[in-house]
Design an enzyme around this catalytic site. Structure first.
Site, PDB file in Angstrom:
ATOM      1  N   SER A  29       9.101   0.446  -1.500  1.00 34.22           N
ATOM      2  CA  SER A  29       7.793   0.981  -1.866  1.00 34.22           C
ATOM      3  C   SER A  29       7.070   1.623  -0.685  1.00 34.22           C
ATOM      4  O   SER A  29       6.259   2.529  -0.864  1.00 34.22           O
ATOM      5  CB  SER A  29       6.920  -0.120  -2.459  1.00 34.22           C
ATOM      6  OG  SER A  29       6.810  -1.222  -1.575  1.00 34.22           O
ATOM      7  N   ASP A 184      -3.940  -4.798  -1.917  1.00 30.50           N
ATOM      8  CA  ASP A 184      -2.934  -5.865  -1.953  1.00 30.50           C
ATOM      9  C   ASP A 184      -2.630  -6.433  -0.567  1.00 30.50           C
ATOM     10  O   ASP A 184      -1.923  -7.438  -0.441  1.00 30.50           O
ATOM     11  CB  ASP A 184      -1.647  -5.391  -2.631  1.00 30.50           C
ATOM     12  CG  ASP A 184      -0.965  -4.223  -1.908  1.00 30.50           C
ATOM     13  OD1 ASP A 184      -1.361  -3.892  -0.773  1.00 30.50           O
ATOM     14  OD2 ASP A 184      -0.026  -3.644  -2.485  1.00 30.50           O
ATOM     15  N   HIS A 187       0.603  -2.813   1.281  1.00 26.87           N
ATOM     16  CA  HIS A 187       0.935  -1.392   1.343  1.00 26.87           C
ATOM     17  C   HIS A 187      -0.174  -0.594   2.030  1.00 26.87           C
ATOM     18  O   HIS A 187      -1.357  -0.846   1.797  1.00 26.87           O
ATOM     19  CB  HIS A 187       1.170  -0.845  -0.070  1.00 26.87           C
ATOM     20  CG  HIS A 187       2.315  -1.487  -0.770  1.00 26.87           C
ATOM     21  ND1 HIS A 187       2.165  -2.594  -1.576  1.00 26.87           N
ATOM     22  CD2 HIS A 187       3.649  -1.191  -0.762  1.00 26.87           C
ATOM     23  CE1 HIS A 187       3.352  -2.950  -2.055  1.00 26.87           C
ATOM     24  NE2 HIS A 187       4.267  -2.121  -1.571  1.00 26.87           N
TER      25      HIS A 187
END
Length: 215
Positions: A29, A184, A187
Site C-alpha cells: 500500500s 491511521d 500511511h
C-alpha cells in the site's frame, strides 16, 4: 520533404524511448498510494520528482495494498515484463503487521531478487524495520534481511521507505510523524509522500545510473 521530416521526427522519438529507463515499483500500500488521490501517491510524485531532475525514466506502479513478501514473490514474474529495466522493491510491512516468521520474509525477498537477477534487472531494495514489541531477537533477525540480501545479490540498498521523514537509524514514531501521516497513523499523507520522495529519489537516480552503466 514533408515525409522525410516526419521520418526524422519518428526516428528521434524512437531514440528517446530507447534511452528511457523503465522502473517497476513492486510493493504494498505504501507504493500503491493507499488513501490518496492518484496524483498524490508515491509513484506519481516520484515520477514528477524524477522528471524535475531531468531523469529519463518511466515508473510502473506495481504496488498492491495488503501485499506481503509472499504476494510480491507470487507476482514478480509478470511484473518483470521485457520492457522493465529496473525494479524498486518495498515489501515487508504487512509481514510485520501479521507477525510472520522473518525466515519466510527472507526467502520471499530472496526469491524476488533471484527473479530480477535472472531477468537482468537492476534492483533498489528498500529496507523495513521491525517494531520492538515482537522482541529483540525477532527485530534483529528481521532488520538484517534487507542489507544482507542487497549485498548478496548486488542490489542497491536504502535503509527505510520513510528515510525522508526520520533521521538515519532512528525508530519510526507515529506520534512525532502525525503531521505527515494519514489518520491511521501508518500511511503517509500527500505532504508525507513528498518528503519520502525527497529521501528516496536520490537513490532512484543511482538506480537509473546503474542501468545505464550496464547497457
Amino acid at each position: 520533404m514533408r515525409k522525410a521530416l516526419m521520418g526524422i521526427l519518428m526516428m528521434c522519438a524512437g531514440m528517446a524511448q530507447a534511452d528511457e529507463v523503465v522502473i517497476a515499483a513492486l510493493g504494498d500500500s505504501l507504493t500503491q498510494g493507499y488513501g490518496l488521490p492518484q496524483a498524490d501517491g508515491f509513484v506519481p510524485q516520484l515520477q514528477n520528482w524524477l522528471d524535475g531532475q531531468g531523469a529519463e525514466a518511466r515508473l510502473i506502479n506495481a504496488g498492491v495494498s495488503g501485499d506481503t513478501t509472499a504476494g510480491g514473490l507470487a507476482r514478480v514474474g509478470w511484473t518483470l515484463e521485457p520492457e522493465v529495466d529496473a525494479m524498486i522493491v518495498t515489501l515487508g510491512g504487512n509481514d510485520l503487521l501479521r507477525g510472520l516468521d522473518p525466515t519466510q520474509a527472507r526467502n520471499n525477498i530472496e526469491g524476488i531478487l533471484k527473479a530480477a537477477q535472472a531477468a537482468d534487472v537492476d534492483v533498489l531494495l528498500i529496507g523495513m524495520q521491525a517494531p520492538g514489541n515482537f522482541g529483540a531477537e525477532y527485530k534483529a533477525e528481521f532488520d538484517k534481511i534487507y542489507p544482507e540480501l542487497a549485498e548478496a545479490y548486488g542490489a542497491l540498498y536504502l535503509e527505510s521507505f520513510f528515510v525522508g521523514l526520520v533521521e538515519e537509524g532512528a525508530q519510526i514514531d507515529p506520534v512525532a510523524l502525525r503531521d505527515w501521516l494519514q489518520a491511521d497513523g501508518i500511511h503517509p499523507n500527500a505532504k508525507g509522500v513528498t518528503r519520502i520522495v525527497e529521501g528516496v529519489g536520490p537513490r532512484v537516480l543511482d538506480l537509473i545510473d546503474a542501468v545505464k552503466l550496464g547497457d
